[in-house]
Design an enzyme around this catalytic site. Structure first.
Site, PDB file in Angstrom:
ATOM      1  CB  SER A 249      -0.783   0.255   1.329  1.00 36.03           C
ATOM      2  OG  SER A 249      -1.750   1.589   1.711  1.00 36.03           O
TER       3      SER A 249
ATOM      4  CE1 TYR B 186      -4.447  -3.203   5.271  1.00 34.62           C
ATOM      5  CE2 TYR B 186      -4.360  -0.890   5.582  1.00 34.62           C
ATOM      6  CZ  TYR B 186      -4.583  -2.138   4.704  1.00 34.62           C
ATOM      7  OH  TYR B 186      -4.597  -2.063   3.436  1.00 34.62           O
TER       8      TYR B 186
ATOM      9  CE  LYS C  62      -1.399  -5.005   4.073  1.00 37.47           C
ATOM     10  NZ  LYS C  62      -1.963  -5.931   2.728  1.00 37.47           N
TER      11      LYS C  62
END
Ligand code: NAD
Ligand code: WQD
Length: 336
Positions: A125, A150, A154
């Site tokens: 991301s 979150y 990643k």
């Protein structure tokens, strides 16, 4: 014919990628525990492509459930979409996010090693860049400390890949998505947010459909031309195609290093007001919106330098912003 295990393949980006993989002749096995998707997506994929992918309901964070898939199926490569992805929720349930997102990736890599499977494509991301010092941002820009568990998962998976790919047994490509939006032109698959959407596009389409009263634009006093935040929105079908070319690159042995990173965006930045204007134009619906406070943690502006993906993957986004917002609207309309 090569067989790809698509983890999270009944989800939003996964389902679009399965369609594109099948249309290029890949065989697909979907593994998903349906935590954030539903099994009828498999029927919908079959309706679009005429080919039914193998579907395995499994919690990939569980070692035994993951291993069983590899014991019973031949797999040539993996695209790893399966993860929890809600930024706000990850702050409330950090441990669940670390357990799920990291354990899935580790289980996939452990089984690849065990079975001698070489190729891994990871959903990463643009969140790894934080607030860029300049735009467009390229892959050489350093990543910044994560602002949510979150985002941290990643980054951590990218870091795990850095070491796991060192020996060369596994070659990986991390695709850093910018803001995926829109839906397949058939409106048979699309994004299904749980409850009140956090993301802009589902909030817009649900407001236009009368499910939400009003969209709040989070801040109009940012140092951008119209005062609202800027993002690089990319059509999910363009994004899906990037996974196919990444897989092709692996099977054609074109990887230039054991771990490669590519920005997957359009290279264009659009503001929140640009998105609203595009949506109103293509849908013919006047959107009820107001300006509110800034949302904590939002970056001001970010858009991708996609030169590397164009040069190395031979991939470039093709669909316009209006095509993105129109397809999102068609998807919303068929949901009702
Ligand atoms: P999604 O929630 O629609 O899809 C993820 C899928 O993974 C779901 O179907 C869910 O059921 C499944 N899953 C979750 N935990 C699982 C587990 N333990 N075992 C098996 N399946 C499990 O999300 P998406 O938008 O399609 O995102 C796909 C990937 O892309 C994610 O890794 C996400 O972090 C990443 N990503 C998404 C965006 C975005 O804006 N949508 C942006 C950048 C990166
Ligand atoms: C876009 C713009 C908001 C809702 C998030 C994650 C990121 C990534 C994709 C995975 C922002 C504004 C939004 C609303 C608004 N995913 N907005 N009103 O925040 O860029 O990215 O999803 O890796 O990690 O953080 O996307 O769609 O939430 O917001 O004004 O009701 O729309 O402020 O400027 P974001 P978004």
């Amino acid at each position: 014919m090569k067989t790809i295990l698509v983890t999270g393949g009944t989800g939003y980006i996964g389902s679009h990628t399965v369609v594109e993989l099948q249309s290029k002749g890949y065989e697909v096995i979907i593994a998903d525990n349906l935590a954030n998707s539903s099994a009828d997506v498999v029927d919908r994929i079959e309706k679009i492509t005429g080919i039914r992918p193998v579907f395995i309901k499994a919690d990939l964070s569980k070692e035994q459930e993951a291993a069983a898939i590899f014991d019973t199926h031949h797999i040539d490569g993996i695209i790893n979409f399966a993860a929890y992805k809600a930024v706000g929720e990850s702050c409330e349930k950090p441990i669940e996010y670390y357990q799920n997102n990291l354990q899935i990736a580790l289980n996939m890599l452990a089984n690849m090693k065990r079975m001698g499977i070489q190729y891994f494509v990871q959903s990463s991301s643009c969140t790894v860049y934080g607030e860029p010092k300049h735009n467009p941002i390229n892959e050489d820009c350093p990543t910044m400390p994560a602002t949510s568990p979150y985002g941290n998962t990643k980054q951590m998976v990218e870091e795990i890949l850095h070491f796991v790919t060192k020996s060369g047994d596994i070659k990986a490509i991390a695709l850093r998505y910018f803001n995926p939006i829109g839906a397949h032109h058939t409106a048979l698959i699309g994004e299904l947010p749980n409850g009140i959407p956090n993301n802009l596009i589902p909030y817009i389409t649900q407001t236009a459909a009368g499910l939400r009263q009003q969209l709040t634009v989070f801040g109009n006093d940012y140092p951008t031309p119209d005062g609202t935040c800027i993002r690089d929105y990319i059509h999910v079908v363009d994004l899906a195609k990037a996974h196919v070319v990444a897989m092709d690159r692996c099977f054609e042995n074109r990887n230039k290093s054991n771990l490669e990173y590519f920005n997957i965006g359009t290279g264009n930045g659009f503001s929140v007001l640009d998105i609203i204007r595009s949506f109103e134009k293509v849908s013919g619906v006047k959107l009820n919106y107001c300006f509110g406070k800034r949302r904590e943690g939002d970056v001001v502006q970010i858009w991708a330098d996609t030169t590397l993906a164009e040069k190395e993957l031979g991939w470039k986004a093709e669909l316009s912003l209006d095509q993105m917002t129109l397809s999102a609207w068609h998807w919303q309309q068929q949901l009702q």
